[in-house]
Write a protein that holds these residues in place. Sequence first.
Motif, PDB file in Angstrom:
ATOM      1  N   GLN A 217      53.126  60.452  59.675  1.00 32.17           N
ATOM      2  CA  GLN A 217      53.136  61.059  58.348  1.00 32.17           C
ATOM      3  C   GLN A 217      51.984  62.044  58.217  1.00 32.17           C
ATOM      4  N   ASP A 218      52.304  63.248  57.738  1.00 33.53           N
ATOM      5  CA  ASP A 218      51.274  64.252  57.435  1.00 33.53           C
ATOM      6  C   ASP A 218      50.337  64.490  58.607  1.00 33.53           C
ATOM      7  N   GLY A 219      50.913  64.649  59.800  1.00 39.13           N
ATOM      8  CA  GLY A 219      50.115  64.998  60.965  1.00 39.13           C
ATOM      9  C   GLY A 219      49.277  63.873  61.532  1.00 39.13           C
ATOM     10  N   ALA A 220      49.626  62.645  61.239  1.00 38.23           N
ATOM     11  CA  ALA A 220      48.857  61.508  61.753  1.00 38.23           C
ATOM     12  C   ALA A 220      49.797  60.336  62.033  1.00 38.23           C
ATOM     13  N   LEU A 221      49.389  59.522  63.012  1.00 35.22           N
ATOM     14  CA  LEU A 221      50.089  58.275  63.305  1.00 35.22           C
ATOM     15  C   LEU A 221      49.412  57.185  62.488  1.00 35.22           C
TER      16      LEU A 221
END
Length: 354
Positions: A217-221
């Motif tokens: 989500q949103d560029g992050a794990l």
Amino acid sequence: MRRKTVSQGLPPNMIRRVRKLKSGKTWESYYYTGRNADGKPVEIPLGKDINAARRKWAELECMKIPADTTLMRLIFDRYELEVIPGKAPATQKENLRQLGILRKIFDGAPIDAITPQIVAQYRDQRGRQAATGANRELALLSHVWNMAREWGYTAGENPVRGVRRNKERPRDYYADDAVWDAVYGHASPELRDAMDLAYLTGQRPADVMKMRWADIQDGALEVRQNKTARYLRILLDGEDGRRTELGQLLDRIRGRERKIRSMYLVATPEGVPLNRGTLRLRFTLARQKAADALAEQGNEALAQRVLGFQFRDIRPKAASETDLNHASKLLGHTDRQITQTVYRRVGETVLPTR
């Protein structure tokens, strides 16, 4: 149907009411019978459990609580029924095993008969077989005792508190690049994915196995650790906008052709996610193949080191190959000392005197 009153076999002023329900089940409960200040008869509910009822009766009668109502067997039974089911599945399994060991010693003892000296004797005798196991069992016994105090089985001090534990030596195995490359070279694609994810995220095996595509989500794990319930967001892009190695790994996994697309990051080509058992089987097979190949080459020393490699050693490897502050955050520790003491397995690099 009128409730039936039974008092046979019960202490004075204590009765049991029994009622047949429409469902066919039998309802029963215990009551204390007495009189109020005006001399009118009153009934005080004592609950449905006979042992709990007898303890409450003793308090109302200002008498000593019967010892057979405070046996550890009863407390273990209640702990197993009410507390253990609320824990994580792996913890439940381990607690039940530990409880079985504790029962062999403490089952028939009244709770107030257990003293710090008895706990210390258990520590020493059990510690000769398994020092670390004895420590974990005492930790469980301590929690059982605290719950028993909340439930009203005792008002005494916890006898486990203050009893020193057996000295433990943290695992110090370090999987260097030679060991890693040997096993990695014989690993299946899904095992390589698991190894890479475990190393780049620094997470425990169970947390790696449950990672899903929906967690990105949103560029992050996004990770929620099973053991601590701590939340982490591991970035897939660096501050310079370039993809991190974790981001590149996920792109590679996503772009791989599969017969069936899985919801999980670590899955077979058929889309079947790995679990604890299938991960162990694949890792053991790859490790053995790597050791056999090294032995054939005459490199027995490295072969033995490879055989000592366990999947759980990947997390300490990750902690050892980055700076301490970053490693502590990545592993989800609130105290850097834990990272330093337990997970850092390479010494600090320093210059000689001259």
